[in-house]
Design an enzyme around this catalytic site. Sequence first.
Site, mmCIF file in Angstrom:
data_model
loop_
_atom_site.group_PDB
_atom_site.id
_atom_site.type_symbol
_atom_site.label_atom_id
_atom_site.label_comp_id
_atom_site.label_asym_id
_atom_site.label_seq_id
_atom_site.Cartn_x
_atom_site.Cartn_y
_atom_site.Cartn_z
ATOM 1 N N ASP A 1 0.752 3.968 -104.097
ATOM 2 C CA ASP A 1 -0.037 2.836 -103.531
ATOM 3 C C ASP A 1 0.764 2.130 -102.612
ATOM 4 O O ASP A 1 1.801 1.915 -102.886
ATOM 5 C CB ASP A 1 -0.907 2.482 -104.664
ATOM 6 C CG ASP A 1 -1.756 1.326 -104.464
ATOM 7 O OD1 ASP A 1 -2.383 1.339 -103.246
ATOM 8 O OD2 ASP A 1 -1.662 0.264 -105.176
ATOM 9 N N GLU B 1 -0.678 -1.703 -101.814
ATOM 10 C CA GLU B 1 -0.984 -3.073 -101.758
ATOM 11 C C GLU B 1 -0.646 -3.359 -103.260
ATOM 12 O O GLU B 1 -1.194 -2.519 -104.207
ATOM 13 C CB GLU B 1 -2.211 -3.622 -101.516
ATOM 14 C CG GLU B 1 -2.317 -3.644 -100.050
ATOM 15 C CD GLU B 1 -3.723 -4.178 -99.569
ATOM 16 O OE1 GLU B 1 -3.985 -5.506 -100.055
ATOM 17 O OE2 GLU B 1 -4.530 -3.137 -99.219
#
Length: 199
Positions: free
Chosen positions: A7, A9
Amino acid sequence: MNIVCLDMEGVLVPEIWIAFSEASGIPELRRTTRDEPDYDKLMTWRLGILKEHGLGLKEIQDTIAKIDPLPGAKAFLDELRATTQVIILSDTFEEFAKPLMEKLGWPTIFCNSLEVAENGEITGYKMRCEKSKLTTVKALQSIGYDTIASGDSFNDLGMIQASKAGFLFKSTEQIKADHPEIPAFEEFDDLLVAIKAAL
C-alpha cells in the site's frame, strides 16, 4: 517467483487527505480508509466537501508537492527492490501519486484516475477495477507469482489475506485487534526482515 505488493498512503507516505485536511482547515477531510471501509462512499463524500468549499485538483496537488515520504521509506523501498519485484497497489489517483513516486525513485504503482473539469474541479473518479488490490494480487497469482502484501487499512486486508505472507504496517489498534492473526509492524527494518523471511 515472488512479488511484493505494498500500500502507499500510511505505509510509504503520509495520508494525502489528512495532509490536505490540515492545509485547508477542513477537519472532515481527515477521514480515510482506516475509518471508512466503503471506498466509494468515502470518495463521494470527499468530492461533495471539495465542491462545497470550491476546492479542486490544483489545491490538493499544491499540498502533495510539500509531502515527503515517511522517514526511512525510500531506503526500505530501495533495498526491497534490489531484492525482489515490488508493486505499489493504491486506491489513490495518478494525479496525486506522481510527485510522491518521484520522491520514492519511481517505483511501479497501480492506482486509479480522477475525472477533472477544465476549471480544475474534481467531478468524479475512475477505479481501475473492482476491489483493485485483491483483484490485482489474484491476477499476479494467476500468472505464476507468489505475492507478499503489506498495508495499514481496511482496503488492504483482502490482498494481505490472499497472499502467501501478509503484514499490517503502521495500522490502527482496531484493525490489529480485529485481525490478531496478521503480524503487525511499526518499523521499516522489522517489516523488511519479515518480507525477506517470506521470500
